[in-house]
Design an enzyme around this catalytic site. Structure first.
Site, mmCIF file in Angstrom:
data_model
loop_
_atom_site.group_PDB
_atom_site.id
_atom_site.type_symbol
_atom_site.label_atom_id
_atom_site.label_comp_id
_atom_site.label_asym_id
_atom_site.label_seq_id
_atom_site.Cartn_x
_atom_site.Cartn_y
_atom_site.Cartn_z
ATOM 1 N N ASP A 108 -42.209 -25.291 45.331
ATOM 2 C CA ASP A 108 -41.415 -24.475 44.813
ATOM 3 C C ASP A 108 -40.270 -24.084 45.510
ATOM 4 O OD1 ASP A 108 -42.189 -23.004 42.621
ATOM 5 O OD2 ASP A 108 -43.709 -21.671 43.492
ATOM 6 N N LYS B 35 -47.896 -25.004 33.966
ATOM 7 C CA LYS B 35 -47.824 -25.948 34.856
ATOM 8 C C LYS B 35 -48.717 -26.838 34.900
ATOM 9 C CE LYS B 35 -44.878 -22.751 37.345
ATOM 10 N NZ LYS B 35 -44.685 -21.713 38.563
ATOM 11 N N GLN C 166 -47.959 -18.421 42.722
ATOM 12 C CA GLN C 166 -47.506 -17.675 41.588
ATOM 13 C C GLN C 166 -46.961 -16.331 41.934
ATOM 14 O OE1 GLN C 166 -46.247 -19.447 38.890
ATOM 15 N NE2 GLN C 166 -45.350 -17.803 38.036
HETATM 16 N N1 GUN Z 1 -42.391 -16.461 39.135
HETATM 17 C C1 GUN Z 1 -41.512 -16.586 38.660
HETATM 18 N N2 GUN Z 1 -40.842 -17.933 38.537
HETATM 19 C C2 GUN Z 1 -41.532 -18.364 39.413
HETATM 20 C C3 GUN Z 1 -41.684 -19.676 39.932
HETATM 21 O O1 GUN Z 1 -40.800 -20.588 39.689
HETATM 22 N N3 GUN Z 1 -42.428 -20.361 40.941
HETATM 23 C C4 GUN Z 1 -43.660 -19.272 41.136
HETATM 24 N N4 GUN Z 1 -44.318 -19.683 42.226
HETATM 25 N N5 GUN Z 1 -43.604 -18.059 40.938
HETATM 26 C C5 GUN Z 1 -42.677 -17.489 39.975
#
Ligand code: GUN
Length: 290
Positions: free
Chosen positions: A119, A52, A96
């Site tokens: 998100d 990211k 995350q």
């Molecule tokens: N864990 C698995 N997928 C995601 C996501 O799209 N965003 C975040 N923050 N955590 C995750």
């Protein structure tokens, strides 16, 4: 059978974002800024967050990574989120997941300012999605919608079966596919661990989204000819032939399912890349809509 190529489409989305960011800044706009919080050192989470951050750089965004030891007190995490909420330079915040066991994920996510919830995990974001209002859509289902749109896949009136009811993927996916939009207008069946006759339901599906996290769960006998199959699985499986020691496997038995499909996403190279493209799209929106 055609591949829904996440590499090509995510690059196209990122190229657009990069150009839009240049244009936005030329008009005096600020640089979009994503802040990511990573707690602990889960290998997969490390990889996702690093990707990211790298992708932010690629499109000309600023990024901040806040790292914490797995054992930190909840209060420390709360303080970090509050600080990011109050920082006018930060446009998007993500925590995350999964968090270490002693955290209440729901409580932590609820602390994020919904205006910065790129998100789309906050109940306000999900509530707005359910009502068809402008919102931040969770990045994986949003990325899948971008993929369907890019390939002009006919969805109106089709039967879509979504396997998995997580708040992050399956449930928002089912809502998006049922909305009066293009892509959308599907008749949606949302399946889960208590679903009976899953195979029969899948055999009726024009579109299948497999988002349950079980390697090669969807087999060829569950898929009708010319179906569109979207594989959300990204499970790490030990593989001594790989430098990393593992391979990434999807929820679909690709080798045997692909020949029956009109379109299918590969793993890797499909949905995963679109998730990041969608997150960046949300971050740009968070920055520019203020
Ligand atoms: N864990 C698995 N997928 C995601 C996501 O799209 N965003 C975040 N923050 N955590 C995750």
């Amino acid at each position: 059978m055609k591949i829904l190529d996440g590499k090509v489409v995510s690059q196209a989305v990122k190229d657009d974002l990069k150009a839009s960011t240049v244009a936005w800044k030329e008009k005096g706009g600020k640089t979009p800024h994503l802040a990511a919080i990573l707690v602990g050192s889960d290998g997969a989470s490390e990889t996702y967050v690093a990707s990211k951050i790298k992708n932010c750089e690629e499109v000309g965004f600023k990024s901040t990574l806040l790292r914490f030891e797995a054992g930190i007190e909840e209060q420390e995490l709360i303080a970090a989120i509050e600080q990011l909420n109050n920082d006018a330079d930060v446009d998007g915040i993500l925590v995350q997941l999964p968090l270490p066991k002693h955290f209440n994920e729901e409580k932590v996510i609820n602390l994020i300012d919904p205006e910065k919830d790129v998100d789309g995990f906050h109940p306000i974001s999900l509530g707005r999605l359910v009502q068809g209002l402008p919102t931040f859509v969770s990045a994986t289902p949003y990325g899948i919608m971008l993929l369907l749109k890019h390939y002009n896949i006919e969805t109106a009136g089709k039967h879509a079966v979504v396997i998995g009811r997580s708040n992050i993927v399956g449930r928002p996916m089912s809502i998006l596919l049922s909305q009066n939009t293009n892509p959308g207008n599907c008749t949606v069946t949302l399946c889960h661990s208590k679903t009976q006759n899953l195979k029969d339901l899948c055999l009726q599906a024009d579109i299948i989204v497999a988002a349950l996290g079980k390697v090669s769960f969807l087999t060829a006998d569950m898929v009708k000819e010319n179906a569109v199959v979207i594989d959300v699985g990204i499970t790490r499986v030990a593989d001594a032939t790989k430098k990393s020691g593992f391979a990434i496997k999807g929820d679909v038995d690709f080798e045997n399912v692909a020949p029956k499909c009109s379109y299918i996403t590969p793993v890797p190279g499909g949905v995963g890349l679109m998730t990041i493209a969608a997150l960046l799209t949300n971050t740009f929106a968070a920055c520019t809509r203020k």
